[in-house]
Design an enzyme around this catalytic site. Structure first.
Site, PDB file in Angstrom:
ATOM      1  N   SER A   1      -8.062 -28.324  69.518  1.00  0.00           N
ATOM      2  CA  SER A   1      -8.371 -27.371  68.456  1.00  0.00           C
ATOM      3  C   SER A   1      -7.180 -26.445  68.197  1.00  0.00           C
ATOM      4  O   SER A   1      -6.094 -26.910  67.865  1.00  0.00           O
ATOM      5  CB  SER A   1      -9.643 -26.604  68.839  1.00  0.00           C
TER       6      SER A   1
ATOM      7  N   HIS B   1      -9.438 -30.839  65.055  1.00  0.00           N
ATOM      8  CA  HIS B   1     -10.677 -30.876  64.276  1.00  0.00           C
ATOM      9  C   HIS B   1     -10.683 -29.694  63.320  1.00  0.00           C
ATOM     10  O   HIS B   1      -9.789 -28.860  63.346  1.00  0.00           O
ATOM     11  CB  HIS B   1     -11.927 -30.895  65.165  1.00  0.00           C
TER      12      HIS B   1
END
Length: 199
Positions: A97, A122
């Site tokens: 992330s 993501h």
């Protein structure tokens, strides 16, 4: 967690440091764990300190993080870009992330991963409760942040914004080799030897 203490002999006797302070002497910053405002403030303070000490010397940011708060991560990212000192990024364990985003934001040619590290990108996560109007405002903001992060990740990796947007729709896991091919890192490091890239 107990932080180890390192004792060094100097001409004036013994000097003890916690391990992170000792690493800082060698221009190493360790970003371990989730990224929140407190962690970001500590990393930013270390970046600014090392910049003030020597703006021409590399700073090494080691990342082992599951990600965290987008605004906290962006504060670290903006500071990395703001200072003159080149920031080398090294993934140890995982950079997921916002951790992966910071990994990609290191100095071009100086972004690394250890052999068995994993990288995951993501879209930003968010949750908000309240009145419908407020929820709508926050939804618009998270979509704006998503577009901003996709554009920056595309810039750092050389991928198209469309590809990054498609890949970040869901959790997208990569090995070090896959992250190198994607453009998040430049090379994989084994035993202080860089493989698969320049250097």
């Amino acid at each position: 967690m107990l932080v180890p203490i390192v004792v060094e002999q100097t001409g004036r006797g013994e000097r003890s440091y916690d391990i992170y302070s000792r690493l800082l002497k060698d221009r190493i910053i360790f970003l371990g764990g989730g990224i929140d405002d407190n962690v970001a403030n500590l990393v930013i303070a270390q970046l600014l300190f090392l910049e003030a000490e020597d703006p021409d010397k590399d700073i090494h940011l080691y990342i082992n993080s599951p990600g965290g708060v987008v605004t906290a991560g962006m504060a670290i990212y903006d500071t990395m870009r703001y200072i003159k000192a080149p920031v080398s990024t090294i993934c140890v364990g995982q950079a997921a992330s916002m951790g992966a985003f910071l990994l990609s934001g290191g100095e071009k040619g100086k972004r690394y991963s250890l052999v068995n590290s994993r990288i995951m990108i993501h879209q930003p996560l968010g949750g908000f409760q309240g009145q419908a109007t407020d929820i709508h405002i926050h939804a618009k903001e998270i979509l704006r942040m998503k577009d901003q992060l996709n554009a920056l990740l595309a810039e750092h990796t050389g991928q198209s914004v469309e590809k990054v947007a498609a890949d970040t729709e869901r959790d997208y896991f990569m090995s070090g080799e896959e992250a190198k091919n994607y453009g998040i890192i430049d090379a994989i490091v084994t035993r202080n030897v860089v493989t698969g890239g320049a250097n």
